[in-house]
Design a protein around this motif. Structure first.
Motif, PDB file in Angstrom:
ATOM      1  N   LEU A 341       0.839  -1.194   0.000  1.00  0.00           N
ATOM      2  CA  LEU A 341       0.000   0.000   0.000  1.00  0.00           C
ATOM      3  C   LEU A 341       0.877   1.248   0.000  1.00  0.00           C
ATOM      4  O   LEU A 341       1.857   1.320   0.739  1.00  0.00           O
ATOM      5  N   ARG A 342       0.496   2.223  -0.836  1.00  0.00           N
ATOM      6  CA  ARG A 342       1.275   3.454  -0.896  1.00  0.00           C
ATOM      7  C   ARG A 342       0.320   4.638  -1.083  1.00  0.00           C
ATOM      8  O   ARG A 342      -0.552   4.618  -1.949  1.00  0.00           O
ATOM      9  N   MET A 343       0.511   5.659  -0.268  1.00  0.00           N
ATOM     10  CA  MET A 343      -0.293   6.868  -0.381  1.00  0.00           C
ATOM     11  C   MET A 343       0.191   7.692  -1.569  1.00  0.00           C
ATOM     12  O   MET A 343       1.400   7.785  -1.825  1.00  0.00           O
ATOM     13  N   VAL A 344      -0.731   8.288  -2.300  1.00  0.00           N
ATOM     14  CA  VAL A 344      -0.389   9.084  -3.482  1.00  0.00           C
ATOM     15  C   VAL A 344      -1.183  10.377  -3.460  1.00  0.00           C
ATOM     16  O   VAL A 344      -2.178  10.521  -2.739  1.00  0.00           O
ATOM     17  N   THR A 345      -0.730  11.310  -4.279  1.00  0.00           N
ATOM     18  CA  THR A 345      -1.452  12.561  -4.508  1.00  0.00           C
ATOM     19  C   THR A 345      -1.819  12.621  -5.982  1.00  0.00           C
ATOM     20  O   THR A 345      -0.961  12.415  -6.845  1.00  0.00           O
ATOM     21  N   THR A 346      -3.092  12.895  -6.257  1.00  0.00           N
ATOM     22  CA  THR A 346      -3.566  12.900  -7.641  1.00  0.00           C
ATOM     23  C   THR A 346      -3.847  14.311  -8.112  1.00  0.00           C
ATOM     24  O   THR A 346      -4.154  15.204  -7.312  1.00  0.00           O
ATOM     25  N   GLY A 347      -3.722  14.485  -9.419  1.00  0.00           N
ATOM     26  CA  GLY A 347      -4.104  15.737 -10.058  1.00  0.00           C
ATOM     27  C   GLY A 347      -5.427  15.552 -10.768  1.00  0.00           C
ATOM     28  O   GLY A 347      -6.406  15.096 -10.186  1.00  0.00           O
ATOM     29  N   ARG A 348      -5.463  15.855 -12.039  1.00  0.00           N
ATOM     30  CA  ARG A 348      -6.687  15.669 -12.823  1.00  0.00           C
ATOM     31  C   ARG A 348      -6.949  14.185 -13.036  1.00  0.00           C
ATOM     32  O   ARG A 348      -6.029  13.399 -13.181  1.00  0.00           O
ATOM     33  N   GLN A 349      -8.226  13.846 -13.068  1.00  0.00           N
ATOM     34  CA  GLN A 349      -8.592  12.443 -13.147  1.00  0.00           C
ATOM     35  C   GLN A 349      -9.943  12.303 -13.811  1.00  0.00           C
ATOM     36  O   GLN A 349     -10.848  13.125 -13.612  1.00  0.00           O
ATOM     37  N   ASP A 350     -10.094  11.265 -14.642  1.00  0.00           N
ATOM     38  CA  ASP A 350     -11.390  10.913 -15.179  1.00  0.00           C
ATOM     39  C   ASP A 350     -11.645   9.444 -14.905  1.00  0.00           C
ATOM     40  O   ASP A 350     -10.962   8.827 -14.080  1.00  0.00           O
ATOM     41  N   LYS A 352     -10.905   6.882 -16.537  1.00  0.00           N
ATOM     42  CA  LYS A 352      -9.919   5.940 -17.058  1.00  0.00           C
ATOM     43  C   LYS A 352      -8.489   6.244 -16.624  1.00  0.00           C
ATOM     44  O   LYS A 352      -7.727   5.336 -16.337  1.00  0.00           O
ATOM     45  N   ILE A 353      -8.110   7.513 -16.625  1.00  0.00           N
ATOM     46  CA  ILE A 353      -6.717   7.889 -16.366  1.00  0.00           C
ATOM     47  C   ILE A 353      -6.649   8.889 -15.224  1.00  0.00           C
ATOM     48  O   ILE A 353      -7.476   9.793 -15.135  1.00  0.00           O
ATOM     49  N   ALA A 354      -5.663   8.724 -14.351  1.00  0.00           N
ATOM     50  CA  ALA A 354      -5.412   9.659 -13.252  1.00  0.00           C
ATOM     51  C   ALA A 354      -3.975  10.165 -13.353  1.00  0.00           C
ATOM     52  O   ALA A 354      -3.053   9.394 -13.619  1.00  0.00           O
ATOM     53  N   VAL A 355      -3.817  11.461 -13.151  1.00  0.00           N
ATOM     54  CA  VAL A 355      -2.486  12.066 -13.099  1.00  0.00           C
ATOM     55  C   VAL A 355      -1.981  11.977 -11.659  1.00  0.00           C
ATOM     56  O   VAL A 355      -2.649  12.452 -10.731  1.00  0.00           O
TER      57      VAL A 355
END
Length: 424
Positions: A341-350, A352-355
């Protein structure tokens, strides 16, 4: 007797409870007990239970991701013309087929021209008569000029003849104007298409008397190549749209009902000069070549406007990104197919695809399914080891559209585990 039956019933119930607890213990269903694991047993003689989780994976990669915004638009014809008669008369024939493509100048209908042909012939004859009178007057003027020199005629007679010649010349010019007017009216009896377009259903039948004041007309011609799509966006997006337009032709894609398949691609052509104060939206118009007539006037379509392009950003499939109390996280496939498990930070997302702005590096492998049984440190079995890396869905520019913020990612799996605790 009653006491004996009661004791028998209690004994049978106790025995059933003991048997149920034994089965629950051996199956690992009791809270606080484990029914087994790879290499473990639930008891001395209990059966082993497999804990390897079947998952699918995808590779984290660098990609160019467009920043887009979606809307619903209405298709409008580039030009729409209602064909009407400009003269009264009987409709003799229609020279087009319903649904036919017509070119500018093609004959569409013919009105009975007999009356207008007669008026034209009359105007031509009147000009011929006046031209003959003018020729005779000019001959007389020449004679008077010679007689004046020889003093056989007065100057007044000469001036009168000059005035008569000028009068007849003006009459001939008036006759020419009358001829042109009659010719124009006669031409109105032959109705031609003013534009290239597509003929609709005829609105009147042959044999009817038609008038310029008729409300319906004869047929409607619509120009479908190119074609417009008009849509609205919130006023908050106007600065971004204006910036995209100043940087070049902003790309617009018309999407199908699934909001994924591209029907046609075009360019943003017009931003309206005012914002609707009642709705707080601004109208925009995009132009599409429409070579295959995929768009039709009056049709509702989903519109995707590309505002910007994020270059070389870290991307992962949206199903890999899960949400928990502490924020977004993913399961990274580690050594020996162990999930971490790893915590992440996302930008724009739809959908299908997440930045991914932080937490992942290109080339790492993330888990995209099987979250209901997954936890940190779980052993996994990958079923798509030979599958290609996750690809972004193509759009008009060949890159995946992302039109949601970081806080709008849909949860794909509700039963994910974080550090062994179930997250809901």
């Amino acid at each position: 007797m009653i006491r004996a039956n009661r004791r028998l019933i209690l004994a049978v119930g106790a025995l059933a409870l003991v048997v149920g607890l034994a089965f629950a213990y051996r199956g690992g269903w009791l809270p606080g007990f484990s029914g087994g694991g790879t290499g473990n047993q639930s008891g001395r003689d209990g059966p082993r239970r497999e804990t390897t989780v079947t998952v699918t994976t995808a590779e984290v990669r660098l990609a160019d991701v467009p920043v887009t915004i979606d809307a619903v638009g209405t298709v409008q014809a580039l030009n729409t013309v209602t064909i009407r008669t400009q003269v009264d008369g009987q409709l003799l024939r229609l020279r087009f087929s319903e649904g036919q493509d017509v070119r500018k100048g093609d004959i569409l209908a013919e009105i009975d021209p007999a009356l207008y042909q007669a008026q034209y012939d009359q105007a031509v004859a009147k000009r011929a008569q006046d031209e003959a009178n003018l020729a005779n007057a000019r001959v007389d003027l020449t004679r008077y000029e010679k007689l004046v020199v020889s003093h056989y005629a007065s100057k007044q007679q000469h001036a009168t003849q000059q005035a008569l010649v000028a009068q007849l010349e003006a009459q001939v010019r008036a006759d020419q104007a009358a001829i042109e007017n009659a010719k124009t009216t006669l031409d109105y009896a032959t109705i031609r298409s003013p534009i290239d377009g597509h003929a609709g259903i005829r609105l009147v039948d042959v044999g009817n008397i038609v008038h310029p004041s008729d409300p319906t007309g004869i047929v409607v011609i619509t120009q479908l190549r190119p074609i417009f799509v008009v849509f609205t966006l919130p006023q908050q997006t106007l600065p971004a749209v204006q910036k995209a337009q100043t940087q070049g032709a902003a790309k617009v894609a018309a999407l199908g009902p699934d909001n994924a398949s591209v029907i046609e691609t075009g360019e943003l052509s017009v931003i309206d000069n005012q914002i609707d104060p009642q709705t707080g939206t601004v109208r925009l118009k995009a132009t599409f070549p429409n070579p295959n007539l995929s768009l039709w006037p009056g049709q509702f379509v989903n519109v995707r406007l590309t505002l910007d392009l994020l270059k070389d950003v870290v991307t992962a499939p949206s199903p890999a990104v899960q949400r928990g109390p502490n924020g977004a996280f993913v399961y990274v496939l580690g050594d020996n197919n162990v999930a971490r498990l790893r915590m992440v930070t996302t930008g724009r997302q739809d959908e299908k695809i997440a930045v991914i702005t932080s937490g992942l590096e290109p080339g790492e492998t993330v888990i995209t399914s099987g979250f209901s049984r997954l936890f940190d440190g779980a052993e996994t079995r990958v079923v798509n080891a030979q599958a290609p890396p996750a690809e972004a869905p193509p759009t008009a520019g060949g890159v995946p559209p992302l039109d949601r913020g970081a806080g709008e990612s849909p949860r794909r799996e509700r039963g994910a585990r974080s550090n062994g605790a179930r997250i809901r």
